[in-house]
Motif scaffolding. Structure first.
Motif, PDB file in Angstrom:
ATOM      1  N   TRP A  47     -30.366  50.451 -21.579  1.00  0.00           N
ATOM      2  CA  TRP A  47     -30.230  49.012 -21.329  1.00  0.00           C
ATOM      3  C   TRP A  47     -29.586  48.767 -19.978  1.00  0.00           C
ATOM      4  O   TRP A  47     -28.858  49.590 -19.434  1.00  0.00           O
ATOM      5  N   TRP A  48     -29.873  47.584 -19.448  1.00  0.00           N
ATOM      6  CA  TRP A  48     -29.328  47.146 -18.161  1.00  0.00           C
ATOM      7  C   TRP A  48     -29.009  45.657 -18.264  1.00  0.00           C
ATOM      8  O   TRP A  48     -29.896  44.853 -18.523  1.00  0.00           O
ATOM      9  N   HIS A  49     -27.728  45.320 -18.118  1.00  0.00           N
ATOM     10  CA  HIS A  49     -27.288  43.936 -18.237  1.00  0.00           C
ATOM     11  C   HIS A  49     -27.047  43.319 -16.858  1.00  0.00           C
ATOM     12  O   HIS A  49     -26.614  44.005 -15.934  1.00  0.00           O
ATOM     13  N   LEU A  50     -27.292  42.040 -16.781  1.00  0.00           N
ATOM     14  CA  LEU A  50     -26.873  41.241 -15.640  1.00  0.00           C
ATOM     15  C   LEU A  50     -25.968  40.144 -16.178  1.00  0.00           C
ATOM     16  O   LEU A  50     -26.305  39.469 -17.160  1.00  0.00           O
ATOM     17  N   SER A  51     -24.808  39.987 -15.565  1.00  0.00           N
ATOM     18  CA  SER A  51     -23.880  38.945 -15.980  1.00  0.00           C
ATOM     19  C   SER A  51     -23.705  37.941 -14.848  1.00  0.00           C
ATOM     20  O   SER A  51     -23.930  38.259 -13.680  1.00  0.00           O
ATOM     21  N   MET A  52     -23.323  36.734 -15.227  1.00  0.00           N
ATOM     22  CA  MET A  52     -23.182  35.660 -14.246  1.00  0.00           C
ATOM     23  C   MET A  52     -21.828  34.987 -14.402  1.00  0.00           C
ATOM     24  O   MET A  52     -21.476  34.547 -15.505  1.00  0.00           O
ATOM     25  N   PRO A  53     -21.031  34.877 -13.323  1.00  0.00           N
ATOM     26  CA  PRO A  53     -19.792  34.092 -13.396  1.00  0.00           C
ATOM     27  C   PRO A  53     -20.124  32.616 -13.603  1.00  0.00           C
ATOM     28  O   PRO A  53     -20.951  32.057 -12.874  1.00  0.00           O
ATOM     29  N   VAL A  54     -19.523  32.012 -14.616  1.00  0.00           N
ATOM     30  CA  VAL A  54     -19.764  30.594 -14.897  1.00  0.00           C
ATOM     31  C   VAL A  54     -18.427  29.886 -15.091  1.00  0.00           C
ATOM     32  O   VAL A  54     -17.406  30.513 -15.389  1.00  0.00           O
TER      33      VAL A  54
END
Length: 202
Positions: A47-54
């Motif tokens: 798996w490969w995650h992308l996270s976003m600062p919100v």
């Protein structure tokens, strides 16, 4: 995504659509070393995650991405209004993409229920693929201890997810990754202790 040769599929997609994996903004993914391990690994599931600062209060994006421009053509960046603190922050990292690849030929006798719960856990949490989990009662050991693997999500898995998302839902979360890890560990320990107390007869 399911494939008979997941390594080949991952390699092709990464070559043709690299920005789907690495958007070009620092801090959204785990970096080049981890990406190469993801590309070249041979795990049954990777798996490969992308996270976003919100902004934790509004859910609005709190970082600039390539291509963000104002109407006049000048670079644009989000603005987050917050009270300065050394301990907490109003900016929260949310998973916005989880790319999961399953190598069908390596599933062997894994049941559909086991696989579904395994995929759910790695989709909902940014699990370190190299984490040492032997000794933990977790569906994450599905491909480590085939004979004694759980039938699905365990109490530990559910407690972990609850602890993770409880800390993320706090309006002013921990300031950094280490502080968040401590917060999740503390919430997990309290949840497990509460479960033991509830299940222990008087």
């Amino acid at each position: 995504m399911f494939a008979a040769d997941a390594t080949a599929m991952v390699g092709t997609l990464a070559e043709e659509r690299r920005r789907a994996f690495r958007p070009g903004t620092s801090g959204l993914e785990r970096g080049e070393r981890a990406f190469q391990a993801f590309l070249n690994g041979d795990r049954p599931v990777r798996w490969w995650h992308l996270s976003m600062p919100v902004d934790a209060e509004t859910g609005a994006r709190a970082t600039r991405l390539p291509g963000d421009i104002r109407s006049g053509g000048a670079p644009s960046a989000p603005y987050v209004s917050t009270i300065a603190s050394r301990l907490n922050t109003q900016v929260r990292d949310d998973i916005f993409k989880a790319l999961i690849f399953v190598d069908i030929d390596q599933l062997h006798d894994v049941t559909a229920a086991q696989l579904a719960d395994y995929l759910a856990l790695v989709a909902l949490a940014q699990i370190d693929p190299e984490a040492e989990l032997v000794g933990y009662d977790s569906i994450l050991n599905l491909f480590v201890e085939r004979s004694g693997a759980p039938d699905g999500l365990t109490d530990w898995d559910r407690s972990f997810l609850e602890a993770l998302y409880t800390t993320l839902d706090e309006p002013q979360g921990p300031q950094n990754a280490a502080a968040q890890a401590d917060a999740v560990a503390g919430a997990l320990a309290r949840r497990r202790e509460a479960d033991r107390t509830t299940s222990t007869p008087d």
